[in-house]
Every structure is written in C-alpha cells, then in structure tokens.
Design a protein around this motif. Structure first.
Motif, mmCIF file in Angstrom:
data_model
loop_
_atom_site.group_PDB
_atom_site.id
_atom_site.type_symbol
_atom_site.label_atom_id
_atom_site.label_comp_id
_atom_site.label_asym_id
_atom_site.label_seq_id
_atom_site.Cartn_x
_atom_site.Cartn_y
_atom_site.Cartn_z
ATOM 1 N N ILE A 3 -4.789 21.886 -19.671
ATOM 2 C CA ILE A 3 -6.192 21.622 -19.964
ATOM 3 C C ILE A 3 -7.058 22.516 -19.098
ATOM 4 O O ILE A 3 -6.939 22.510 -17.874
ATOM 5 C CB ILE A 3 -6.532 20.138 -19.707
ATOM 6 C CG1 ILE A 3 -5.694 19.245 -20.615
ATOM 7 C CG2 ILE A 3 -8.009 19.879 -19.944
ATOM 8 C CD1 ILE A 3 -5.851 17.773 -20.342
ATOM 9 N N LYS A 4 -7.926 23.258 -19.731
ATOM 10 C CA LYS A 4 -8.785 24.184 -18.993
ATOM 11 C C LYS A 4 -9.889 23.414 -18.295
ATOM 12 O O LYS A 4 -10.564 22.574 -18.895
ATOM 13 C CB LYS A 4 -9.383 25.215 -19.941
ATOM 14 C CG LYS A 4 -10.204 26.281 -19.221
ATOM 15 C CD LYS A 4 -10.752 27.290 -20.210
ATOM 16 C CE LYS A 4 -11.587 28.352 -19.494
ATOM 17 N NZ LYS A 4 -12.133 29.338 -20.451
ATOM 18 N N ALA A 5 -10.096 23.694 -17.018
ATOM 19 C CA ALA A 5 -11.133 23.023 -16.245
ATOM 20 C C ALA A 5 -12.503 23.550 -16.623
ATOM 21 O O ALA A 5 -12.692 24.747 -16.835
ATOM 22 C CB ALA A 5 -10.886 23.219 -14.750
ATOM 23 N N ALA A 6 -13.483 22.620 -16.724
ATOM 24 C CA ALA A 6 -14.851 23.040 -16.994
ATOM 25 C C ALA A 6 -15.437 23.731 -15.776
ATOM 26 O O ALA A 6 -16.252 24.637 -15.895
ATOM 27 C CB ALA A 6 -15.702 21.827 -17.381
ATOM 28 N N LEU A 7 -15.037 23.279 -14.597
ATOM 29 C CA LEU A 7 -15.467 23.903 -13.355
ATOM 30 C C LEU A 7 -14.478 24.979 -12.948
ATOM 31 O O LEU A 7 -13.270 24.793 -13.071
ATOM 32 C CB LEU A 7 -15.571 22.853 -12.237
ATOM 33 C CG LEU A 7 -16.680 21.798 -12.371
ATOM 34 C CD1 LEU A 7 -16.485 20.712 -11.342
ATOM 35 C CD2 LEU A 7 -18.043 22.433 -12.206
ATOM 36 N N PRO A 8 -14.942 26.111 -12.455
ATOM 37 C CA PRO A 8 -14.016 27.129 -11.934
ATOM 38 C C PRO A 8 -13.155 26.562 -10.824
ATOM 39 O O PRO A 8 -13.577 25.669 -10.084
ATOM 40 C CB PRO A 8 -14.958 28.227 -11.418
ATOM 41 C CG PRO A 8 -16.254 28.000 -12.118
ATOM 42 C CD PRO A 8 -16.350 26.530 -12.364
ATOM 43 N N LEU A 12 -14.083 23.887 -7.738
ATOM 44 C CA LEU A 12 -13.388 22.614 -7.516
ATOM 45 C C LEU A 12 -12.803 22.548 -6.114
ATOM 46 O O LEU A 12 -12.894 21.532 -5.430
ATOM 47 C CB LEU A 12 -12.273 22.438 -8.556
ATOM 48 C CG LEU A 12 -12.682 22.001 -9.965
ATOM 49 C CD1 LEU A 12 -11.479 22.097 -10.897
ATOM 50 C CD2 LEU A 12 -13.218 20.593 -9.942
ATOM 51 N N GLY A 13 -12.186 23.646 -5.685
ATOM 52 C CA GLY A 13 -11.605 23.689 -4.341
ATOM 53 C C GLY A 13 -12.655 23.526 -3.263
ATOM 54 O O GLY A 13 -12.430 22.836 -2.260
ATOM 55 N N MET A 14 -13.814 24.149 -3.463
ATOM 56 C CA MET A 14 -14.886 24.031 -2.476
ATOM 57 C C MET A 14 -15.381 22.593 -2.390
ATOM 58 O O MET A 14 -15.577 22.054 -1.291
ATOM 59 C CB MET A 14 -16.046 24.946 -2.853
ATOM 60 C CG MET A 14 -17.175 24.962 -1.819
ATOM 61 S SD MET A 14 -18.699 25.692 -2.449
ATOM 62 C CE MET A 14 -19.256 24.397 -3.563
ATOM 63 N N TYR A 15 -15.589 21.955 -3.548
ATOM 64 C CA TYR A 15 -16.042 20.562 -3.551
ATOM 65 C C TYR A 15 -15.032 19.655 -2.850
ATOM 66 O O TYR A 15 -15.395 18.795 -2.046
ATOM 67 C CB TYR A 15 -16.253 20.078 -4.986
ATOM 68 C CG TYR A 15 -17.427 20.708 -5.700
ATOM 69 C CD1 TYR A 15 -18.531 21.160 -4.993
ATOM 70 C CD2 TYR A 15 -17.428 20.850 -7.077
ATOM 71 C CE1 TYR A 15 -19.609 21.741 -5.646
ATOM 72 C CE2 TYR A 15 -18.503 21.427 -7.747
ATOM 73 C CZ TYR A 15 -19.586 21.873 -7.017
ATOM 74 O OH TYR A 15 -20.650 22.445 -7.674
ATOM 75 N N ALA A 16 -13.740 19.844 -3.176
ATOM 76 C CA ALA A 16 -12.696 19.014 -2.562
ATOM 77 C C ALA A 16 -12.646 19.224 -1.052
ATOM 78 O O ALA A 16 -12.473 18.270 -0.281
ATOM 79 C CB ALA A 16 -11.340 19.335 -3.187
ATOM 80 N N LEU A 17 -12.798 20.473 -0.610
ATOM 81 C CA LEU A 17 -12.759 20.775 0.822
ATOM 82 C C LEU A 17 -13.940 20.139 1.553
ATOM 83 O O LEU A 17 -13.779 19.554 2.634
ATOM 84 C CB LEU A 17 -12.766 22.288 1.029
ATOM 85 C CG LEU A 17 -12.736 22.781 2.485
ATOM 86 C CD1 LEU A 17 -11.446 22.320 3.167
ATOM 87 C CD2 LEU A 17 -12.862 24.300 2.543
ATOM 88 N N VAL A 18 -15.129 20.223 0.968
ATOM 89 C CA VAL A 18 -16.320 19.648 1.592
ATOM 90 C C VAL A 18 -16.183 18.138 1.736
ATOM 91 O O VAL A 18 -16.451 17.562 2.800
ATOM 92 C CB VAL A 18 -17.581 20.008 0.777
ATOM 93 C CG1 VAL A 18 -18.785 19.203 1.263
ATOM 94 C CG2 VAL A 18 -17.877 21.491 0.884
#
Length: 504
Positions: A3-8, A12-18
């Motif tokens: 499934i292709k993510a709507a967010l790059p 997503l990685g930046m949001y998860a890290l924050v």
C-alpha cells in the motif's frame, strides 16, 4: 502489492522521530521525579513496598487496579474457572441448553458471593422492569429503567438497598453497585428490545439468562439483549479458522499488559504525583503534559485489560462481546472517545443514534448529546466532577459538528477544493491536534482531579505560551498525522479484504 503511503517516507519518519523524542524526554523527567520523590511524606499513603532488590517502591494509588489483582483476584479466578469448566462440559454435552447452565451457575455464584438478600434485590428489579416491558412502550421502559438506576445511584435509596446486604465482605460495596448498575442497563436493553419484537413477548427466563451470565454480571461489559439472545441460542457451535489461536494470543497479550503495568508502577508514579499539587506545580510543562497524557493511557490500559480478560472468557463461550476501547493515543475526535465500549454501544443504540439519527442536524445532535450525557451522568453517579466532565464532553462533541458545518459552507468548501491534498491534510491535522488535547484535558479531570486538570491547562495554554504551547501542539500535530496515515492504510486493507470475500 504494498500500500502506497499518502505521506512521503521521510515525512513519516520525521513525525515518528519527533513524537518518540518528546515522549522519551517527558518520560525521563517523570522517571527522575518518581525516583527522587518515592520517600516524600505526602506520598507515603500511596507508595507501598515493592521490588526491594531493585530499590523500587510501587504506586498503589488506584484502588480499582489493586482490587482486581489482590483481594478480588482469588474470587474472580475461582468463579470464572468454574464457569469455563461448566461451559465447556455443557457445550460438549447439551449445547442447546447452555444458556440455562450459564444462568444457573451465575445465580449460584452471585448467591455464594453476595448472599440471598442481594439476589432478591436484583430479582425484584428484574421482575419490575419485566412487568413494565410487557406494556411495550419505549418511553415507559426507559423512564422505569432510569428510576431503577437512580435508586442505586442517589441517596437515600442507594444506602437503603445496600443495607439489606449484611456481612463484612471487603468487596461488598464494589460488587453491590457494580452488579446492580449493570443489571439495570441489561434490563432496560431487554425491555426496549421486547418493544421491537413483533411476535409476542420474551419470557422472564430470557431476561434472567441474559442478566446472570456471570462473566458480564459484576463488571460488564453490557452486551445488548438482541445480540446476546441470538448468539447464546446457537445450537451448532462452530469456530472460525484460527479462532482459538486468536483467543490464546489475546489472553497472552492481556497477561503481558498486566506485567507491563506492574513494571510501570514501580518506576513511574503517574497516579500519586498529581495528588500533591504544590509539588506538581514545580515540574516543567513537559512533565505536566506527560502526566496528563499518561493518566489517560493508563486508564485505557486498565479498561482494555479488565474487559479483555472478561471478553476472552465470553469468546470461549462462542459469544462475540463488545470490543475493548480504542486506544486514547489513536483518538483525536470526541465521537470515538469512550472507555467502556459496551456502555457506549448501549447509549448509541437506544439514545444517541435514536435521537440524533444521521447526526448532521445541529439541533437534533444537541438534543441527542444532552440526553446521552444526562444518562451517562446518572450511570456514573451524579456529583460535581461528573457534571463538569459531562458538560465538557457534551460541548466537545457538539463543537466538532459546528466546526464541520462551518467549514462545509460554500466559501470554505471551494477553498479546500483548490488546495492540494497535502495542504488539506495538514490543516485537518492542525485542528485535530487541538482536539486531541481538549479530549485529554476534559477527561483527565474525571480520572485524576479538577485542580490537576486546571493546573495542566493553565501551564500549557497560558503560562507556557508561546514556547511550550506551540511545541506541544506541533508534537501532537505530528502524532495526528501518523494516526491519520494509519487509519487510511487500515481502511484500504478493509476494502481489499471485503473485495476478496466478494470474489470467493
């Protein structure tokens, strides 16, 4: 095909890290505060001896959790083990009469635990509401049921009925009000479903079989009568593929959750620290936000474990019980906020959806939410903190609809239509972040205290502005983006699963 993510991926990685860094930072401060304050004089009433070899004491401030895994543990293990044993024997020998076996065992278990006077009180309320149900008038059934519920929630009627139950059993009050409250909700469900039945009335034994099903009796969840009656009278008992494997996995997860909470209580005193407001006021804004958030997460875990254990037993009995509550971390709308999905399903079916219909009319939605929270206030037990909680959550639920209607106006709808999908998603997440903290602050006042909720609100929104306010808002915004992406992926998977089932 994935499934292709709507967010790059990088976004997503930046949001998860924050989000991870913020939780870790807040958690470290709470951990250090717990470690340095375990011997405070103000905490001695709630901090009990724990893991001596690790030099840790335990947060025992939650009476309900302590009750479930200390004094009530032996009773629940003994009673439910007996139920599982008899249910298994019955399902193998006389599956058509398993509902009668459940009823008999439930009555005997309640009789042995609480005594004959309590059983007679419960039976009298069942008989009263059954008699009212024969009139087949919904308004009369609802009024009679609410009056019966009020007799257990309001003085002096509550104390008067409790006085008939004699003895010195430590859990007498807890089991008395738990069993009686859930009994009335079940009786109302029975009465309202009886009004809908076209062919005559249900028998009194149908009500007793429904009410005295032991796993649900004292602590719920409430399974509406129509669902219970249909499922418990299935004579050919078959399990779906891998159903037993799923039951074992869920049981193991609940046991693991109990262990995790026990470990957590030895290192993070999230329930005891807020009790000392003078001490709490010296903590940072991040620690206060973490404490408020942790209180809601813990209450969700407690509800998930309590209902999860009971639901595991009922699934062994070939029932499909109400699901555990949705994780508070995944919530950013008031419409999905509930800690007891059984009561939530009951309220939605008989009150909220009945009055609100499709929930797009502002006036009908207002009437539906007021009626729903009025009954919820009675269910929880009317008092000042419950009134405030009900008003705040009722306002939040309606405010969501008002904002939605406002932005559906032609001017704003046209503006959003001209935006890119990414910009529209970011704006919605921006408002979702504000909604998330409204949910946290509105509910933490009932889970902890009004003073603590006011302190957190003041520190985050007023004295912490702009640095703490905007920082916490941004982190929550990142979390909402992750949640929305997860929901999108799950929705796509559900659609794919439905399409595959249609093909087969």
């Amino acid at each position: 095909m994935g499934i292709k993510a709507a967010l790059p991926v990088y976004e997503l990685g930046m949001y998860a890290l924050v989000v991870s860094c913020a939780i870790a930072y807040s958690g470290m401060e709470i951990f250090e505060t717990s470690r340095d304050s375990m011997n405070r004089k103000a905490f001695r009433g709630n901090i009990r001896p724990g893991w001596h070899y690790f030099g840790r004491k335990m947060d025992a401030a939650d009476f309900e959790w302590a009750m479930w895994f200390t004094s009530f543990r032996n009773f629940i293990i003994f009673a439910l083990s007996g139920h599982v044993l008899f249910a298994k024997i019955c399902s193998m020998t006389v599956p058509r009469h398993r509902s009668e076996v459940y009823m008999v065992y439930g009555i005997l278990a309640v009789l042995g635990t609480m005594g004959g006077s309590y059983v007679m009180i419960i039976l009298s309320h069942c008989l009263l509401l059954y008699t009212v149900a024969l009139a087949r008038q919904k308004w009369l059934c609802l009024v009679a049921g609410l009056c019966s519920l009020a007799s257990f929630k309001l003085e002096p009627f509550s104390t008067w009925q409790n006085g008939f139950v004699t003895g010195t059993f430590d859990l007498q009050d807890v089991l008395f009000y738990g069993g009686s409250g859930f009994t009335i909700m079940r009786c109302m469900s029975f009465a309202l479903e009886n009004c809908e039945r076209r062919e005559g009335n249900y028998s009194i034994f149908a009500l007793l079989k429904y009410n005295f099903y032991l796993p649900f009796f004292f602590f719920g969840p409430v399974m509406t009568f129509d669902r219970f009656h249909e499922q418990v009278h299935v004579s050919e008992l078959r399990r779906k593929d891998d159903e037993m494997w799923s039951i074992r996995v869920h049981a193991a997860v609940h046991l693991l959750a109990i262990v995790v909470v026990d470990v957590f209580f030895h290192f993070f005193y999230i329930l005891t620290i807020p009790s000392d407001l003078k001490f709490v006021s010296r903590l940072s804004d991040w620690a206060l936000a973490g404490l408020a958030y942790s209180n809601l997460v813990y209450d969700w875990v407690k509800a998930a474990v309590m209902f999860g254990v009971i639901n595991t037993i009922s699934r062994l009995d070939h029932l499909d019980p109400p699901q555990p509550p949705k994780c508070i971390t995944m919530l950013y709308v008031f419409a999905e906020t509930h800690f007891d999905r059984g009561i939530n399903d009951w309220l939605c079916k008989y009150v909220y959806n009945y009055i609100g219909e499709n929930h797009d009319n502002i006036l009908r939605e207002l009437a539906a939410t007021v009626a729903t929270f009025a009954i919820t206030t009675l269910w929880l037990g009317p008092c000042e903190i419950v009134y405030i909680w009900s008003v705040c959550n009722c306002f939040g639920l309606n405010f969501e609809l008002w904002v939605q209607k406002f932005f559906q106006l032609e001017f704003f709808a046209a503006k959003e239509a001209n935006m890119s999908e990414a910009m529209s998603r970011r704006i919605r997440a921006f408002f979702g972040a504000a909604n998330f903290w409204a949910i946290v602050l509105y509910n933490v006042l009932a889970l902890n205290s009004l003073d603590f909720a006011l302190l957190v609100t003041q520190r985050i929104l007023w004295t912490g502005f702009p640095i703490s306010t905007l920082s916490i808002w941004f982190i929550t915004y990142c979390g909402v983006q992750l949640i929305k992406e997860r929901e999108r992926i799950l929705a796509i998977r559900e659609e794919e699963k439905a399409e595959k089932e249609k093909v087969h």
